[in-house]
Structure formats: structure tokens, C-alpha cells
Design an enzyme around this catalytic site. Structure first.
Site, PDB file in Angstrom:
ATOM      1  N   ASP A  72      22.845  81.167  60.054  1.00 41.87           N
ATOM      2  CA  ASP A  72      24.273  81.043  59.662  1.00 41.87           C
ATOM      3  C   ASP A  72      24.382  79.331  59.948  1.00 41.87           C
ATOM      4  OD1 ASP A  72      26.550  80.676  58.832  1.00 41.87           O
ATOM      5  OD2 ASP A  72      27.569  81.984  60.193  1.00 41.87           O
ATOM      6  N   TRP A  79      33.999  88.762  59.169  1.00 44.22           N
ATOM      7  CA  TRP A  79      34.584  87.791  59.964  1.00 44.22           C
ATOM      8  C   TRP A  79      35.698  87.056  59.508  1.00 44.22           C
ATOM      9  CZ3 TRP A  79      35.418  82.388  58.474  1.00 44.22           C
ATOM     10  CH2 TRP A  79      35.941  81.748  59.556  1.00 44.22           C
ATOM     11  N   ASP A 135      26.890  85.410  67.037  1.00 46.86           N
ATOM     12  CA  ASP A 135      26.629  84.235  66.362  1.00 46.86           C
ATOM     13  C   ASP A 135      26.393  83.033  67.621  1.00 46.86           C
ATOM     14  OD1 ASP A 135      27.236  81.321  65.446  1.00 46.86           O
ATOM     15  OD2 ASP A 135      27.477  82.455  63.642  1.00 46.86           O
ATOM     16  N   HIS A 152      23.385  85.938  63.963  1.00 43.97           N
ATOM     17  CA  HIS A 152      23.531  84.772  63.312  1.00 43.97           C
ATOM     18  C   HIS A 152      22.860  83.594  64.201  1.00 43.97           C
ATOM     19  CE1 HIS A 152      26.863  86.000  60.086  1.00 43.97           C
ATOM     20  NE2 HIS A 152      25.699  86.605  60.122  1.00 43.97           N
ATOM     21  N   HIS A 166      29.231  80.716  68.844  1.00 45.51           N
ATOM     22  CA  HIS A 166      30.712  81.253  68.673  1.00 45.51           C
ATOM     23  C   HIS A 166      30.895  81.398  70.163  1.00 45.51           C
ATOM     24  CE1 HIS A 166      31.335  82.697  64.449  1.00 45.51           C
ATOM     25  NE2 HIS A 166      30.946  81.567  64.578  1.00 45.51           N
ATOM     26  N   LYS A 215      34.441  85.268  67.902  1.00 46.22           N
ATOM     27  CA  LYS A 215      34.679  83.546  68.038  1.00 46.22           C
ATOM     28  C   LYS A 215      35.282  83.158  68.908  1.00 46.22           C
ATOM     29  CE  LYS A 215      34.020  79.726  64.991  1.00 46.22           C
ATOM     30  NZ  LYS A 215      34.185  79.371  63.362  1.00 46.22           N
ATOM     31  N   GLU A 262      32.283  90.280  63.623  1.00 45.74           N
ATOM     32  CA  GLU A 262      31.902  88.979  64.489  1.00 45.74           C
ATOM     33  C   GLU A 262      33.011  88.343  64.941  1.00 45.74           C
ATOM     34  OE1 GLU A 262      29.793  84.753  62.764  1.00 45.74           O
ATOM     35  OE2 GLU A 262      30.080  86.317  61.382  1.00 45.74           O
ATOM     36  N   ASP A 320      27.255  74.694  63.483  1.00 48.01           N
ATOM     37  CA  ASP A 320      26.380  75.113  62.421  1.00 48.01           C
ATOM     38  C   ASP A 320      25.097  74.121  62.040  1.00 48.01           C
ATOM     39  OD1 ASP A 320      27.455  77.984  62.257  1.00 48.01           O
ATOM     40  OD2 ASP A 320      29.190  76.980  61.338  1.00 48.01           O
ATOM     41  N   ASP A 328      31.008  74.987  67.524  1.00 47.19           N
ATOM     42  CA  ASP A 328      30.084  75.823  66.565  1.00 47.19           C
ATOM     43  C   ASP A 328      30.132  74.811  65.372  1.00 47.19           C
ATOM     44  OD1 ASP A 328      29.374  78.014  64.918  1.00 47.19           O
ATOM     45  OD2 ASP A 328      31.692  78.538  64.344  1.00 47.19           O
TER      46      ASP A 328
END
Length: 417
Positions: free
Chosen positions: A326, A185, A259, A286, A262, A228, A226, A296, A294
Site C-alpha cells: 500500500d 478502512w 499497515d 499493508h 498507521h 490508523k 484497518e 506511503d 503515513d
């Protein structure tokens, strides 16, 4: 084993049995699915290269809860406690900034020996390791361009870093007998509107092609990329968009990392899995929790986490999907964050494995009324009794009992850091 938990399980087993579900088989199946825990939850993505340095690349960690791990020994001790409170097989996902060296090592010069402490620890714990090059929080990433940078010298530095990372990843797989998934990433993008969107993507494609040019045995190493939607400092343009990496993974036969944070807030990974797996051999997940972007957040047992697990089990694709987590939250005890998120992911997998076969049968028969009815009824099935039995039979804390262990560790260890 306490009688109430076993007695509740016996009743639940009978209840699920009437629906055609073998709960013992479901738990055995669950024992075959590892979840890769992310080391960066334990120290707020600081790493050991320059732990007091500023995070860049759109990465932000909120909170200042005491007890952050400051070195490899502290981080491994914290991970050991978290893993002891989570049932089922685990892996550990490392970033390159978690190298251990007596003297500074530039990222394009990292070697397997700088991670041998992690390999030795993983052998002792009989877990696999996964890996990531760290293309952020560095002097050569401060302008949010790395592998797509117009300066060939800067691109060369990051290409060499990723190539060195692949060799470390292969070392993990060779040493531990299980392939390491290495995920690339990069934060590359633009805060405001760019004039040329095409040239940076050409450079990124060329950089990635050079990185993966050397064949590595798949039994030791797997490449993943990855995408995004956007990040802090890259709100208007992300070079490695989800569309870019879907095309790249499909054409280059590498893994695609999806993810959960993302994508656009109205998009969900669960709806993308079946489409992606129709064209990509393997996927890296993820699992995270976005709150409006995003962000997390710690994984919950929410609708999307459950939907992801359902897709994996219903499609019988667990063998093609590598599940990792993640998120990074410094507003609460970091070990609690690991335990909550990882246990929730495993709960979702168990619930998916306890779905009655009559759901699929009703759909195949065109009986959509029964399909919806069974979907709703199974939500209140006694899956929690199976989960409690699963935890106790695997000698892990039942319910919230794990929190006492974390609080004791916080008092005796974390408070002294």
C-alpha cells in the site's frame, strides 16, 4: 541460464548448506507466498468513477510523473508489465472506485458485473483478486465521517456500499477459486479536539456489525478492518483507531489489517505481529514505508521490511498472514514503483527463509552469545546470489535489467498518454 549466475548460486548453495539451509527448498517455499499488488499505485488513487475529482479522506499523492493510467485497459497493461518483471505469485488488490461501467453508478449500487473485466483478466493471468470499499473522495465523505457519521442517512449510504462490496469480493473468490480479502478502512476522524469520542465509536461498531452480519463462505471472502493513528484532516481524533480495530477483530473473528504506516513513528508492525496473532486468527498486512508519518513511500529492503519478513518466517505464520502492499508515488515512473516495492518484499521473504536453524537452536539452548553472533554473520551471507538465481530460473530479469523494459514501455506507451 548464464554461467556466472549459476556458478555463483552453486557456491552460495554450498555456503548455506554448511549452515543447514536448503536453498532449493527456500525458493520452492517462496513460490508458495503470493503478494497482493495494489492497483492504485498505477493511477494515483483516482479510479474510474471520477478520475479528475479531488482526493479526500487524508489521501495525498505527491508528484506529477507522466503516464498515469486513465482507464482499465491502460491500468491492466501497466500491471501486466510490472508483474512480468517480478518473480513469484502475485495477486491484485482493487478498490471499489475501479469499477467499469458505461454509465455512472453510485457506490451503494455497485454490482459484480461492474468488475467483470477485472475478473476475466485475473482468470487469464491466473491470479487472485482482493477488494476494498472506497469510503473517500465522495460528496458524502467530504467532512471525514462515513460509517460513524451522526446522520443516519449518510451512515446508511456507506453501510450499503460496504455490503455491496462484500458481495463483489465473494464473487471474486467464487470466480477465481481463491478467497478475496476485503479490507474496510474509513477516514473518520476530527481535525481538532472532539468533545465526544465515545458516540462515534459506538456508531462505527454498529455500522460494522451490520455490514458483516450476513455470513459469507470463507473459501470465497474474508473480512478485514484497518486502523490508523491519524490522517490529514483527522489529526486529533481517529474513530477507527488501532485499539478499536484490534478489539473489534478479536471479538468479531475477522482479520485485522496492520499497515506499516498507521502507527506512531516509534512503533513498528514487526513487533506487533506475534502479539496480534496470539488472539486473531488471520492478519492482513499493508506493507508500506512511512517517512515521519503515513506517507506511503515505496517499500525498500530496509530494516523494518526485513523484520516483518523475519517475523512471518520465524513464527511459521505465513499461512495466516495475507501480504499486500500500500503506497502511491507519482514522483517516479509508476510501474517502476510497483516493481521496486514488490521485488523488495519478496527479497525480504527469501532472506528470512535462508536464516540458519542454528539461530533458533542457540536461543533454545540459552546461548545468547551465539544467537547474536549468528544473527550478525548471516547478514553478509551470499543471499543475493540465491536471489539472482531465483529470478533467472523463474525467467524474470536479474538485477536492474528490468528497468530497460520499463524505460522502453515508457517511451513507446506512457509518453503517448
Amino acid at each position: 541460464m548464464t554461467v556466472p549466475i549459476e556458478a555463483a548460486y552453486i557456491l552460495a548453495r554450498e555456503s548455506f548448506g554448511k549452515l543447514g539451509v536448503d536453498t532449493d527448498a527456500a525458493m520452492t517455499h517462496l513460490d508458495q507466498v503470493p503478494i497482493s499488488m495494489h492497483c492504485w499505485q498505477g493511477d494515483d488513487v483516482r479510479g474510474f468513477e471520477n478520475p479528475s475529482g479531488q482526493l479526500t479522506g487524508g489521501i495525498q499523492v505527491s508528484g506529477s510523473y507522466p503516464g498515469r493510467a486513465r482507464d482499465g485497459d491502460e491500468l491492466r497493461a501497466d500491471l501486466e508489465l510490472a508483474m512480468a518483471l517480478i518473480p513469484g505469485p502475485k495477486r491484485l488488490n482493487l478498490h471499489a472506485i475501479y469499477l467499469e461501467s458505461a454509465k455512472p453508478v453510485e457506490r451503494d449500487a455497485i454490482l459484480p458485473e461492474h468488475f467483470q473485466g477485472w475478473v476475466d483478466w485475473a482468470k487469464e493471468k491466473t491470479i487472485g483478486l482482493d477488494f476494498n470499499p472506497s469510503c473517500f473522495s465522495h460528496a458524502l465523505s467530504k467532512d471525514n465521517l462515513t460509517l460513524s457519521h451522526p446522520d443516519a442517512a449518510i451512515r446508511r449510504f456507506w453501510i450499503d456500499h460496504c455490503k455491496a462490496s462484500r458481495k463483489i469480493s465473494a464473487h471474486f473468490g467464487r470466480s477465481l477459486g481463491t478467497p478475496s480479502v476485503m479490507n474496510i478502512w474509513v477516514p473518520d476522524g476530527s481535525k481538532d479536539l472532539p468533545v465526544d469520542r465515545y458516540a462515534p465509536r459506538q456508531r462505527l461498531r454498529e455500522s460494522l456489525d451490520e455490514i458483516i452480519a450476513e455470513p459469507l463462505p470463507s473459501e470465497f471472502h474474508k473480512d478485514a478492518v484497518e486502523g490508523k493513528l491519524f490522517g490529514i484532516g483527522a489529526e486529533s481524533y481517529t474513530v477507527g483507531s488501532n485499539e478499536f480495530y484490534l478489539a473489534y477483530a478479536t471479538s468479531r473473528k475477522v482479520l485485522l489489517c496492520l499497515d506499516a504506516g498507521h502507527f506512531h513513528p516509534t512503533e513498528v508492525v514487526s513487533d506487533k505481529l506475534s502479539s496480534v496473532l496470539a488472539f486473531v486468527d488471520e492478519v492482513l498486512l499493508h506493507v508500506s514505508r512511512p517517512v515521519r508519518w503515513d506517507s506511503d513511500h515505496i517499500v525498500l529492503l530496509d530494516d523494518e521490511t526485513q523484520a516483518i519478513a523475519n517475523e512471518l518466517v520465524r513464527g511459521d505464520v505465513l499461512g495466516r498472514v495475507h501480504i499486500g502492499l500500500d503506497y502511491f508515488d507519482a514522483s517516479i515512473n509508476r510501474i517502476a514503483a510497483w516493481v521496486i516495492g514488490t521485488r523488495n518484499m519478496r527479497k525480504a521473504l527469501l532472506r528470512a527463509m535462508l536464516e540458519p536453524p542454528r539461530l533458533a537452536e542457540a536461543e533454545r539452548n540459552g546461548d545468547l552469545s551465539s544467537r547474536l553472533a549468528f544473527m550478525e554473520e548471516q547478514k553478509s551471507a551470499p543471499w543475493a546470489a540465491v536471489w539472482d538465481f531465483y529470478c533467472e530460473s523463474r525467467e524474470k530479469p536479474v538485477g536492474g535489467a528490468w528497468l530497460d523494459r520499463v524505460r522502453s514501455y515508457e517511451k513507446d506507451v506512457l509518453s503517448n498518454r
